[in-house]
Design a protein around this motif. Sequence first.
Motif, mmCIF file in Angstrom:
data_model
loop_
_atom_site.group_PDB
_atom_site.id
_atom_site.type_symbol
_atom_site.label_atom_id
_atom_site.label_comp_id
_atom_site.label_asym_id
_atom_site.label_seq_id
_atom_site.Cartn_x
_atom_site.Cartn_y
_atom_site.Cartn_z
ATOM 1 N N ALA A 111 36.286 35.799 31.447
ATOM 2 C CA ALA A 111 36.787 34.653 30.699
ATOM 3 C C ALA A 111 35.793 33.498 30.737
ATOM 4 O O ALA A 111 35.561 32.822 29.721
ATOM 5 N N VAL A 112 35.192 33.238 31.894
ATOM 6 C CA VAL A 112 34.214 32.150 32.005
ATOM 7 C C VAL A 112 32.979 32.473 31.179
ATOM 8 O O VAL A 112 32.392 31.604 30.528
ATOM 9 N N ARG A 113 32.559 33.739 31.180
ATOM 10 C CA ARG A 113 31.363 34.104 30.414
ATOM 11 C C ARG A 113 31.615 33.967 28.909
ATOM 12 O O ARG A 113 30.741 33.500 28.160
ATOM 13 N N SER A 114 32.823 34.352 28.472
ATOM 14 C CA SER A 114 33.104 34.283 27.034
ATOM 15 C C SER A 114 33.640 32.922 26.599
ATOM 16 O O SER A 114 33.629 32.596 25.416
ATOM 17 N N GLY A 115 34.127 32.139 27.562
ATOM 18 C CA GLY A 115 34.681 30.834 27.226
ATOM 19 C C GLY A 115 36.141 30.881 26.846
ATOM 20 O O GLY A 115 36.747 29.836 26.571
ATOM 21 N N GLU A 116 36.783 32.036 26.823
ATOM 22 C CA GLU A 116 38.195 32.170 26.487
ATOM 23 C C GLU A 116 39.009 32.145 27.792
ATOM 24 O O GLU A 116 39.166 33.168 28.460
ATOM 25 N N LEU A 117 39.520 30.993 28.141
ATOM 26 C CA LEU A 117 40.138 30.782 29.444
ATOM 27 C C LEU A 117 41.654 30.801 29.414
ATOM 28 O O LEU A 117 42.298 30.593 30.459
ATOM 29 N N ASP A 118 42.272 31.018 28.267
ATOM 30 C CA ASP A 118 43.719 30.893 28.174
ATOM 31 C C ASP A 118 44.431 31.875 29.095
ATOM 32 O O ASP A 118 45.380 31.509 29.803
ATOM 33 N N VAL B 180 33.109 33.315 41.483
ATOM 34 C CA VAL B 180 33.359 34.127 40.290
ATOM 35 C C VAL B 180 32.020 34.748 39.904
ATOM 36 O O VAL B 180 31.114 34.054 39.445
ATOM 37 N N SER B 181 31.900 36.053 40.090
ATOM 38 C CA SER B 181 30.624 36.732 39.889
ATOM 39 C C SER B 181 30.733 37.752 38.780
ATOM 40 O O SER B 181 31.778 38.389 38.590
ATOM 41 N N ASP B 182 29.608 37.915 38.088
ATOM 42 C CA ASP B 182 29.522 38.918 37.025
ATOM 43 C C ASP B 182 28.093 39.425 36.987
ATOM 44 O O ASP B 182 27.167 38.683 36.651
ATOM 45 N N GLY B 183 27.944 40.696 37.381
ATOM 46 C CA GLY B 183 26.608 41.275 37.380
ATOM 47 C C GLY B 183 25.672 40.626 38.388
ATOM 48 O O GLY B 183 24.466 40.532 38.151
#
Length: 452
Positions: free
Chosen positions: A54-61, A131-134
């Motif tokens: 969500a943080v990477r895409s910006g869609e936090l809803d 919050v980690s991604d890759g």
Amino acid sequence: MRRRLVVTYLLLLCMVLLALAIPLAVTVASRETDRAVADRLADATRFASLAAPAVRSGELDAVTDELRRYQELYGIGTMLVDQDQRVLSVFGSRPADPAGAIRGALAGHQVGSPETLWPWTTEPLVVAVPVSDGGAVLGVVLTVSPTDRNRRAVLVVWLVLALVGAIAVAACLTTAHRLAGWVLRPVTRLDAAAHEIAAGDSAARVQPGLGPPELRRLSASFNEMADAVAEAMERQRSFVAHASHQLRNPLTVLRLRIEDLGGGLDDEELRADHEIALEETDRLADVLDGLLALARAERGQQRVEVVDAVSLARNRVQAWRPLTERREIELVAVLPDERLPARMVATALDQALDALIDNALKFTPAGGKVEVEVAARDGGAEVTVRDTGPGMTEEQRRRATERFWRAPDAQNVDGAGLGLSIVAVLVEASGGRFALAPAATGGLAATIWFTS
């Protein structure tokens, strides 16, 4: 004495109770903290896994809805922060200063604060998870949990421990009174004789044949011990007096012969050495007096005198200088201009300085330096002998005053391992202090202190 014995029993019991209760109380608090932190870390880790895409895409809803429902259901505050520490969402209470936890989580660590939930603490439990991604840290999920229930649970266990301890102390107090009376009954009849002997009456004895068999055996053993101690002390006094008399005769003859040799000396340097030799015979006579003083010290009859530590140290340095010059070692005296009185048993500082300087010269190589410093410190006179030798390890310094002890690397050095032991005995008999420490020059610094 009964009171002392009871207090001793209670003190031992309290020490045991504290030794058991304190670690147990700490363990209870730590266990409750670990349980709460583990629970919050599990929740925060789950939210972090949901928040990463969500943080990477910006869609936090979706993730903010999860955080809001979590706060409404459990009353635990949540906060979502991006990698620039910008708050993306916050629900419920937030910590007063979350910056530290956020920085730790942005560094890739799971953070929990406080480390232990003590009953008297009021701050909430703050847990931060990256919050980690890759492998990249995109932000932080932070939870803020109230700790009232956890602290109450710890406090309840602590109160139970305190109640059990109080019951144990009360039971011990009752038992201790009875036990003290049982222990002291056979000792009471020895009290008068023991006090008389302690006061110096070596002829005091316990009347035999009284009391139960255990007391009769104890009385007989006490009398035998008193006889043996009195006999040993008398032999010691006789030996010291006889040895002193026998040593003074050859010493007097030696001094007379040295005096006779002085009449045929024309060279000024030889005359100076002749004077030093006479002074050394006089000092040896003083040493004999010091031995007698030490023997009296064991009976509390030592003769204490006040000497000028500066003058005495100057004389001992002058006496040792010819030997240091032959060994190519620099012997330096750092002395104040004014007199510095010091209280000690007879010849204590003379013998101590001789032993310390001799010890320093044994381990200082040619071209090295030995320094004797006298200074006023702590209301007394402090004398320090420093050298540039190899020094001692901490373990060697601790054992150096043991009689006949030699360092493993000093087995081939002349000496019997008694020098520092003699210094310690003399200083203790004088009411002073003796310490060994590393010297700033790399060698050993031996410091003795006498009161003024």
